[in-house]
Scaffold this active site. Structure first.
Site, PDB file in Angstrom:
ATOM      1  N   SER A 173     -14.776  12.074 -28.851  1.00 36.00           N
ATOM      2  CA  SER A 173     -14.941  10.754 -29.457  1.00 36.00           C
ATOM      3  C   SER A 173     -15.678   9.723 -28.615  1.00 36.00           C
ATOM      4  O   SER A 173     -16.020   8.649 -29.114  1.00 36.00           O
ATOM      5  CB  SER A 173     -13.569  10.180 -29.837  1.00 36.00           C
ATOM      6  N   SER A 217     -14.970   9.287 -32.772  1.00 34.15           N
ATOM      7  CA  SER A 217     -14.368   8.118 -33.381  1.00 34.15           C
ATOM      8  C   SER A 217     -14.778   6.790 -32.744  1.00 34.15           C
ATOM      9  O   SER A 217     -14.603   5.741 -33.364  1.00 34.15           O
ATOM     10  CB  SER A 217     -12.846   8.249 -33.312  1.00 34.15           C
ATOM     11  N   LYS A 241     -12.896  -0.723 -27.636  1.00 34.64           N
ATOM     12  CA  LYS A 241     -12.539   0.017 -28.846  1.00 34.64           C
ATOM     13  C   LYS A 241     -11.183  -0.505 -29.333  1.00 34.64           C
ATOM     14  O   LYS A 241     -10.296  -0.782 -28.521  1.00 34.64           O
ATOM     15  CB  LYS A 241     -12.445   1.509 -28.503  1.00 34.64           C
TER      16      LYS A 241
END
Lengths: 477, 492
Positions: free
Chosen positions: B184, B160, B85
């Protein structure tokens, strides 16, 4: 109508750790800009603070030195505001729960009496960087070497009633932090910074007046002058029917005045909250005891001991305990020379004068405590007179070796052989029959003349006491 | 009569299967890396799961891994292509955090999670898309545009960590890292049909992970199975002296726990997680998975987490408060976006931040600044912290009765792109089942169960502190008994 001044001080002292409070970057002063700032000090994304254990040890030592409570649990908080030399947009400080709680110190007032000043708290925090406005035209330079340097902010109670008391308190804190080795206290380098909260009120009034905070006080002299100016300014304002505005004021030493920096309305809302990156600081008794274990004898205690054990006056004892190096030096001299009174006289007299003359620190004295003690030993065993001892001291100061070496090299050994002294006396008396007759007829004053002549003839080496005794015997009618 | 069995394509193999082939010399990491890079090149233009693809660095790392494997060195992750990420700092490779603010930012250090996975031999294919500064539940707040759900390109992948979820689901990498502040990892895992675990707060170091809300943020793996998640978490977890909040707690052997039998397992079902707002199809799917656990020997116990309705409002005080301070460092002074020709210092701050941050980030900074302001601090921040304790107490009491808590990860399946962008509160309610575990610091895992109308559904399993091994075990046993986790989205 009489006025009363009320002063409280906030002192930021830089803690003498090798690395910063939340990073491993070094804290050395004077490095090229931004060479001592690591990713943590620069506030790069994703970096995290880790508390420097030594900074906590030093804070605890200070707490103990001022008889303060040490918090078993204290909290680091974020003080949020934007400034280019504050890389994270917040300063990590302690807010609601500081590591050092209520303590106190004692100051000596002008009349010799003692006054206790309360310390509200002392907390750990990180320093900001530096903005450099002078070096760049139309630009501001940022040096983050200082960012993250550990500070102990020491906040006093509003216990001081004059500029002189404020200076005495600031000097006391300065003495303590250097004495216990937690800070070098260097004011020029910003290691010891004082802000003063000043207000006035009519005598007898219980409520405090509106205060102003004075900044940029980077010497004890400026501290005194700024407060003196500010007190007069506030009194004039009130007497003219106006009011004091709560604000931060900057001291301008060139003009010897304070100027408004920002008012309360312009002040930041710092939005303090506990820093989620740092766990609560929990100190157990063992940690606290270990941190304070090797605290030296503190200045007040030492001063009291010098007074009682050595019979020093309050004045001498105060002088000798002005800093730890001096006190340690004195004790070494007294031990080596075997006479505390003589040691005090020499340290406060010849040595202090020589240091002062050459602008040297105690630690830079070319005459070691052992050397000065050796000189005192030779005074005590009558090897040299007190007068010649000053000559020996100068020679030691100039690197001619220890007392014995100087005495031997210069032939300064005191003349104590009675026969020898008598021979000199006989010669002098024989050469001055008129004065001898005067003395014998009761004119005592002439005695001094004979002493002088004998000393002169012996090149100052004759033992004065023996000269006195032998002369008296020889001139007896 | 001879017949031919179509071999499984490389991207359908689990990490354990790939590791076996790599070790046996039947496959090289370079071949595998080329395979995934080719898939990214072909499929990612439609998905937008990657912000940065680091092909050259990946192939270099793969070559290095092959050399280690040839010497008989390395472990189960050596040579396995993964993605990070874009919130994890990677030395020399841009870390944007999904924001224009950091579009030009290259960190001079690796996050601990990145460093540990690299030490284990994992090959980094690139950095995945995400909601800006991890603020979002749909991956639509990214400066680099929304990520599409591989199961339906008109729907969101969740957020997210939406880029990581979409990349793992679409088989663009063998596994990916994510971070979870309020759901997330788990919510996008649920919406994309993969396995995602948020470990106990402090289990994985936060060093080098760009902070959103420091007291809630936690990193974890996103994979196609619990077994793969165990392999990644094994490498990521552990004490880190650079993070004061990381736990000095020994890391157990997660793989060794996977086979533990579930007979007698006590599963708590909080009634608050099955009330109004839960999609009926999702509810049925969760019940189906629960029945499966009963077949595996588990016992179901009804429980209550009475303060859970407060978790969303509490979260939206605590997280914005911390983010308002955490994001203050992005000021245009030292790095990141700086506006053109500012008039003065104040203008530099205002313009750089106005241009660098998107609207959701600004909204949260404003909420947080307000909540911490003089006069409001007690009413908002302090009160929220008090309720946070009550929420933790709910869980503590529940774990006196049950071993784990189960429920839906998200109230619905993936919703259409744009559907909730104008209604922040509706968006925030996506995380209604996941937020409480962050507030309490507990571990939670989301695993795929029966889909609804062709869209994935996630079952959330919440455990007591440092019970990651048990969560992975419970997830793995279901994945041994069912095929839900094997379902792959159509090739786009």
């Amino acid at each position: 109508m009489a006025w009363e001044t009320v002063i409280g001080l906030e002192i930021h002292t830089q803690l003498a750790t090798r690395s910063k409070i939340f990073s491993g970057a070094p804290t050395t002063f004077g490095a090229a800009p931004n060479t001592q700032a690591c990713a943590i000090d620069l506030g790069l994304p994703g970096v995290l603070p880790v508390l420097n254990r030594q900074a906590v040890v030093l804070a605890v030592r200070f707490g103990r030195a001022i008889e303060a409570e040490i918090a078993e649990r204290s909290i680091f908080a974020r003080k949020n505001y934007f400034y280019p030399d504050l890389p994270k947009g917040y300063q990590i400080s302690q807010y609601e729960l500081p590591v050092v709680g209520r303590g106190r110190v004692t100051i000596v007032l002008d009349d010799g009496s003692l006054k206790t000043i309360g310390v509200t708290r002392a907390h750990l925090e990180e320093d900001a960087g530096k903005s450099l406005h002078e070096d760049f035209h139309g630009l501001t330079g940022i040096d983050l070497n200082r960012a993250g340097t550990p500070l102990l902010e020491i906040v006093s109670e509003p216990d001081m009633r004059s500029a002189k008391e404020a200076v005495a308190y600031a000097r006391k804190i300065h003495q303590i932090v250097r004495w216990i080795g937690i800070s070098d206290g260097n004011m020029q380098e910003g290691s010891f910074r004082v802000d003063a909260n000043v207000s006035v009120r009519r005598e007898g009034e219980a409520r405090l007046g509106t205060r102003t905070e004075l900044k940029n006080l980077n010497s004890f002299r400026f501290l005194e002058k700024a407060i003196t100016f500010e007190v007069e300014r506030q009194i004039e304002l009130i007497e003219a029917g106006s009011r004091v505005v709560q604000e931060t004021r900057l001291y301008d030493p060139e003009r010897d005045e304070t100027r408004s920096m920002r008012t309360k309305e312009e002040a930041n809302d710092y939005r303090y909250f506990p820093d989620p990156d740092l766990l609560p600081l929990v100190l157990d008794t063992a940690f606290i005891e270990q941190a304070a274990a090797d605290l030296p004898e503190l200045p007040d205690a030492k001063r009291e001991r010098f007074r009682t054990a050595y019979g020093h006056t309050e004045y001498d004892a105060s002088l000798l305990t002005a800093n730890r190096e001096l006190a340690d030096y004195f004790e070494a001299v007294a031990a080596a020379g075997g006479d505390a009174k003589l040691a005090a006289n020499w340290v406060n007299g010849e040595l202090a004068a020589a240091l002062n003359r050459d602008g040297r620190e105690m630690t830079e004295s070319p005459v070691s405590a052992e050397m000065l003690g050796g000189l005192i030993t030779r005074i005590r065993d009558n090897t040299i007179s007190g007068k010649l001892a000053k000559q020996v001291f100068e020679a030691m100061w100039n690197g001619e070796g220890d007392a014995d070496a100087v005495i031997a090299a210069r032939g300064l050994k005191q003349l104590t052989d009675s026969g020898e002294i008598e021979r000199i006396i006989d010669a002098i008396v024989a050469a001055n029959p008129e004065q001898a007759a005067q003395y014998r007829s009761g004119k005592d004053k002439v005695f001094g003349f004979f002493v002088g002549q004998v000393m002169k003839a012996s090149k100052g080496k004759a033992n004065p006491q023996q000269v006195n005794e032998l002369l008296k015997a020889r001139l007896k009618p | 009569m001879a017949y031919h069995i179509e071999p499984k394509p490389l991207h359908e193999l689990t990490i354990a299967e790939l590791a076996q082939r790599l070790r046996g010399g039947k496959l090289t990491s370079v071949e595998l890396t080329h395979h995934y890079l080719e898939r990214i090149k072909r499929l990612d233009p439609q998905l937008n799961a990657f912000v940065t693809v680091a092909a050259d660095a990946a192939l270099a790392a793969a070559t290095h891994a092959d050399a280690r494997l040839a010497r008989g060195e390395g472990g189960p992750l050596t040579g396995i292509p993964i993605a990070h990420k874009d919130i994890f700092c990677t030395r020399g490779l841009r870390t944007s955090c999904g924001s224009r603010m950091l579009d030009n930012f290259i960190a001079p250090y690796d996050a601990t999670a990145v460093e540990r996975l690299a030490a284990a031999g994992a090959v980094v294919l690139g950095k995945t898309n995400m909601d800006e500064f991890a603020m979002g539940s749909s991956n639509e707040t990214s400066f680099y545009g929304p990520v599409k759900n591989p199961w339906d390109l008109d729907r969101v992948p969740g957020g997210s960590s939406g880029g990581s979820a979409a990349a793992v689901a679409a088989r663009l990498c063998a596994a990916a890292t994510g971070t979870d502040t309020g759901g997330s990892i788990r919510q996008p895992a649920a919406l994309c049909g993969i396995t995602g675990i948020k470990p106990t707060y402090g289990r994985v170091s936060r060093w080098g992970m760009i902070a959103f809300a420091s007291s809630l943020d936690q990193a974890g793996p996103m994979t196609r199975s619990a077994e793969d998640a165990a392999l990644l978490l094994q490498a990521m977890a552990g004490f880190d002296p650079r993070d004061s909040t990381s736990a000095e707690e020994a890391v157990p052997d997660y793989g060794a726990q996977l086979g533990t039998d579930l007979a007698g397992l006590r599963i708590g079902l909080p009634r608050e997680y099955f009330g109004a707002g839960l999609d009926a199809g999702v509810a049925a799917s969760i019940q189906g998975a629960i029945r499966e656990y009963e077949r595996l020997g588990a016992r179901i116990i009804d429980i209550s987490l009475p303060n859970s309705p407060l978790s969303v409002p509490v979260y939206y005080v605590v997280a914005p408060a911390e983010c308002s301070s955490n994001l203050a460092r992005f000021d245009g002074v030292r790095y990141g976006h700086r506006c053109e020709a500012p008039r003065d210092l104040e203008d530099l701050y205002k313009c750089s931040r106005a241009e660098g941050f998107g609207s959701e980030v600004k909204r949260r900074i404003m909420i947080g600044t307000y909540a911490l302001s003089a006069g409001y601090y007690d009413a908002y921040y302090l009160k929220a912290q008090q309720i946070r304790h009550l929420i933790s107490d709910d869980f503590r009491r529940a774990f006196e009765q049950v071993d784990v808590i189960m429920g839906p990860t998200s109230p619905t399946t993936a919703f259409p792109l744009g559907a909730k962008m104008d209604d922040p509160v509706a968006m925030y309610l996506n995380d209604i089942y996941t937020i409480a575990t962050n507030l309490a610091g507990l571990p939670g895992i989301s695993i795929p169960v029966a889909p609804v109308d062709g869209m994935p559904v996630g079952l959330q399993i919440i455990g007591d502190y440092f019970q990651e091994g048990r969560l992975l075990n419970i997830a793995h046993r279901l994945q041994q008994a069912t095929d839900w986790h094997l379902a792959a989205p159509p090739e786009v």
